[in-house]
Scaffold this active site. Structure first.
Site, short mmCIF file in Angstrom:
data_model
loop_
_atom_site.label_atom_id
_atom_site.label_comp_id
_atom_site.label_asym_id
_atom_site.label_seq_id
_atom_site.Cartn_x
_atom_site.Cartn_y
_atom_site.Cartn_z
N ASP A 104 0.83 -1.22 0.00
CA ASP A 104 0.00 0.00 0.00
C ASP A 104 0.86 1.26 0.00
O ASP A 104 0.44 2.31 -0.49
CB ASP A 104 -0.92 0.03 1.22
CG ASP A 104 -2.02 -1.03 1.15
OD1 ASP A 104 -2.28 -1.52 0.03
OD2 ASP A 104 -2.60 -1.37 2.19
N GLU A 105 2.06 1.12 0.57
CA GLU A 105 2.95 2.28 0.69
C GLU A 105 4.11 2.21 -0.32
O GLU A 105 5.15 2.85 -0.13
CB GLU A 105 3.46 2.38 2.13
CG GLU A 105 2.32 2.68 3.10
CD GLU A 105 2.71 2.49 4.56
OE1 GLU A 105 3.92 2.42 4.85
OE2 GLU A 105 1.80 2.42 5.42
N CYS A 106 3.93 1.41 -1.38
CA CYS A 106 4.85 1.33 -2.52
C CYS A 106 6.20 0.68 -2.22
O CYS A 106 7.15 0.82 -3.00
CB CYS A 106 5.07 2.71 -3.15
SG CYS A 106 3.54 3.45 -3.76
#
Length: 272
Positions: A208-210
């Site tokens: 989700d946070e790459c």
């Protein structure tokens, strides 16, 4: 004399195999050994007893190989660098055979072969170094070594976004996986799977946070551990990681391999 044979894509190039009725999976899995990750493409097979083989290692499916590597699948998942071209890989193998050869006549033949190989490599401008400059440059880009030792490379932005470490060391993760595999029954196994599931949940947050490299690393480590108990988890981790990294073709390879992961009968395309 060296016990090496060109296989894989060279079988197709030499028109040695039947391709007309073959399925996509046959091409993806032709001479793909048990521990070969999608990044590894076998092009030379060696000793059948140790399942020694040599192949090209790529970080991205649509780019040139970053180095040549070898593995002994009967032994473990370790991937060893063998230079950045096949001349170097064969020369390194030849040097090892020479050291082990006692017979004087055979030794002389091997030395002549070695001289010819060195000459051809020089003519073509190929380095015979085991760890050439290109390999050392890649080592700087590696975010982690993984269980197979060859490591993974993922793009990082200026803030180091792209990869985050697993919460367990390699040693502790192996202990966790060992408990799952060696559990005395399914109830105990599911209890131990809970620990792994916690890491998988952290991977979801990372995605989700790459930080796509975290799931990539865990998926590769589970694959390298070699147990079928982790195939479902690998299916959930690796194809997604490859998709997020823009390496979809590797996702196709891992899915095909998990469907039919073998230790023998590795020639998937029929020989003529």
């Amino acid at each position: 004399a060296l016990g090496l044979e060109l296989v894989g894509p060279y079988d197709v190039l030499a028109n040695k195999v039947v391709t007309e009725s073959a399925e996509d999976a046959d091409f993806l899995l032709h001479w793909r050994y048990f521990y070969d990750p999608p990044e590894f493409l076998t092009v030379i097979k060696g000793n059948n007893g140790t399942q020694h083989h040599i192949g090209y290692f790529r970080d991205e499916p649509n780019k040139k190989p970053v180095f040549v590597a070898s593995n002994h699948a009967e032994k473990d998942c370790a991937i060893s660098p063998q230079g950045d071209n096949l001349f170097a890989a064969v020369k390194l193998h030849l040097d090892r055979v020479l050291k082990q050869t006692k017979d004087k006549k055979k030794k002389e033949e091997l030395k002549k072969l070695s001289d010819k190989l060195e000459c051809r490599a020089k003519e073509g401008g190929y380095s015979l170094d085991e760890r050439p400059a290109s390999f050392k440059e890649r080592r700087k880009k590696m975010v982690t070594k993984t269980f197979h030792g060859a490591g993974i490379v993922v793009p990082l932005d200026s803030h180091e976004v792209g990869y985050r470490e697993l919460p367990e060391t390699d040693g502790d993760l192996k202990k966790m996986l060992k408990k799952i595999v060696e559990a005395k029954d399914d109830d105990e196994r599911m209890t131990h799977f809970g620990d792994l599931q916690e890491i998988v949940t952290l991977v979801q947050f990372a995605n989700d946070e790459c930080d796509y490299g975290m799931g990539y690393e865990l998926g590769i480590d589970l694959f390298c551990y070699g147990s079928h108990y982790f195939h479902k988890a690998i299916r959930n981790l690796l194809p997604l990681a490859y998709q997020l990294l823009g390496r979809d073709d590797f996702g196709k390879v891992i899915e095909a391999h998990l469907e039919d992961r073998r230790t023998e009968d590795l020639a998937r395309l029929k020989y003529k």
